[in-house]
Design a protein around this motif. Sequence first.
Motif, mmCIF file in Angstrom:
data_model
loop_
_atom_site.group_PDB
_atom_site.id
_atom_site.type_symbol
_atom_site.label_atom_id
_atom_site.label_comp_id
_atom_site.label_asym_id
_atom_site.label_seq_id
_atom_site.Cartn_x
_atom_site.Cartn_y
_atom_site.Cartn_z
ATOM 1 N N ALA A 154 57.503 40.286 34.928
ATOM 2 C CA ALA A 154 56.137 40.381 35.996
ATOM 3 C C ALA A 154 56.483 38.777 37.002
ATOM 4 N N VAL A 155 56.170 38.542 36.765
ATOM 5 C CA VAL A 155 56.054 36.929 37.131
ATOM 6 C C VAL A 155 56.745 36.939 38.912
ATOM 7 N N PHE B 58 51.473 38.941 39.342
ATOM 8 C CA PHE B 58 51.825 37.703 39.386
ATOM 9 C C PHE B 58 50.771 36.588 39.355
ATOM 10 N N LEU B 59 49.730 36.760 39.031
ATOM 11 C CA LEU B 59 48.206 35.986 38.517
ATOM 12 C C LEU B 59 47.716 36.656 37.377
ATOM 13 N N LEU C 33 42.691 34.490 29.634
ATOM 14 C CA LEU C 33 41.322 34.717 30.876
ATOM 15 C C LEU C 33 41.565 35.116 32.051
ATOM 16 N N GLY C 34 42.172 33.853 32.077
ATOM 17 C CA GLY C 34 42.354 34.001 33.589
ATOM 18 C C GLY C 34 43.519 35.013 34.630
ATOM 19 N N GLY C 35 44.329 35.230 33.669
ATOM 20 C CA GLY C 35 44.995 37.198 34.235
ATOM 21 C C GLY C 35 43.907 37.647 34.009
ATOM 22 N N LEU C 36 43.334 37.978 33.266
ATOM 23 C CA LEU C 36 42.163 39.556 32.992
ATOM 24 C C LEU C 36 41.495 39.391 34.119
ATOM 25 N N VAL D 49 44.379 30.671 35.436
ATOM 26 C CA VAL D 49 45.925 30.314 36.061
ATOM 27 C C VAL D 49 46.355 29.392 36.543
ATOM 28 N N THR D 50 45.896 28.837 38.078
ATOM 29 C CA THR D 50 46.642 27.662 38.260
ATOM 30 C C THR D 50 46.474 26.020 37.009
#
Length: 227
Positions: free
Chosen positions: A88-89, A147-148, A175-178, A207-208
Amino acid sequence: MNGLSRSTGSALAISGAVVALVGNLMAPRFEQAENVDVYRAMADNGLLAPSGLILILAFLLTTAGIVSIASTMRDTAGHDAAWLGRAAVAAGGVIALAQVGIETFGLRQLAKVFATADDQNRPGAFWATSALDKVNGGLLSIWTLLFLGIGPILIGVAMLQSRAFASWLAGIGILGGLCCVVVGLHNLVSEDQTALDLVFLIGSLLVTAWLLASGVLMRRAPALVDA
């Protein structure tokens, strides 16, 4: 296949996260309400091109870094989720490079044409710019989703399954991905792509931070990972 060392993967992840932060800080934000005013502002903005080039470098580094992180879980219980996550990334990274290229060159050039067009040619220049802007927005939404969003979620799940990384770190990635999945899906089906800007900011920063911390932790255990 020869692999990347953990130290190399760590360096890619850390440098990618730092460069991404720099590029995002440099990238201009256009707050004008009307597209006509946005395109005129784009034509006159001197930061759009250099920030775009920095973001291209950031996507190259971060894609390689995240793929390296996922590859450390090759022979663990999290292998399948990690494999899907890095796919996916990788797909999202390719789309992101195309989107940034369109914005940095195509959209910027069309905005300049619109801003300098005479009254007779201005309507056509506007609609051409608007059409490319819609393509740009669609690509942005897709790579945000992949990506994110989906990538960090799956790799975060792999981290939990494999216990190769701390559970708190996996939680940050998930959490960042959601957050970014919600933003990507919303922007794909909504005309207003600014409604969830705050959610996107929070998700992308998480995510970063996840990528940066993963890169630091990778450096502590030298080993080969499948590239």
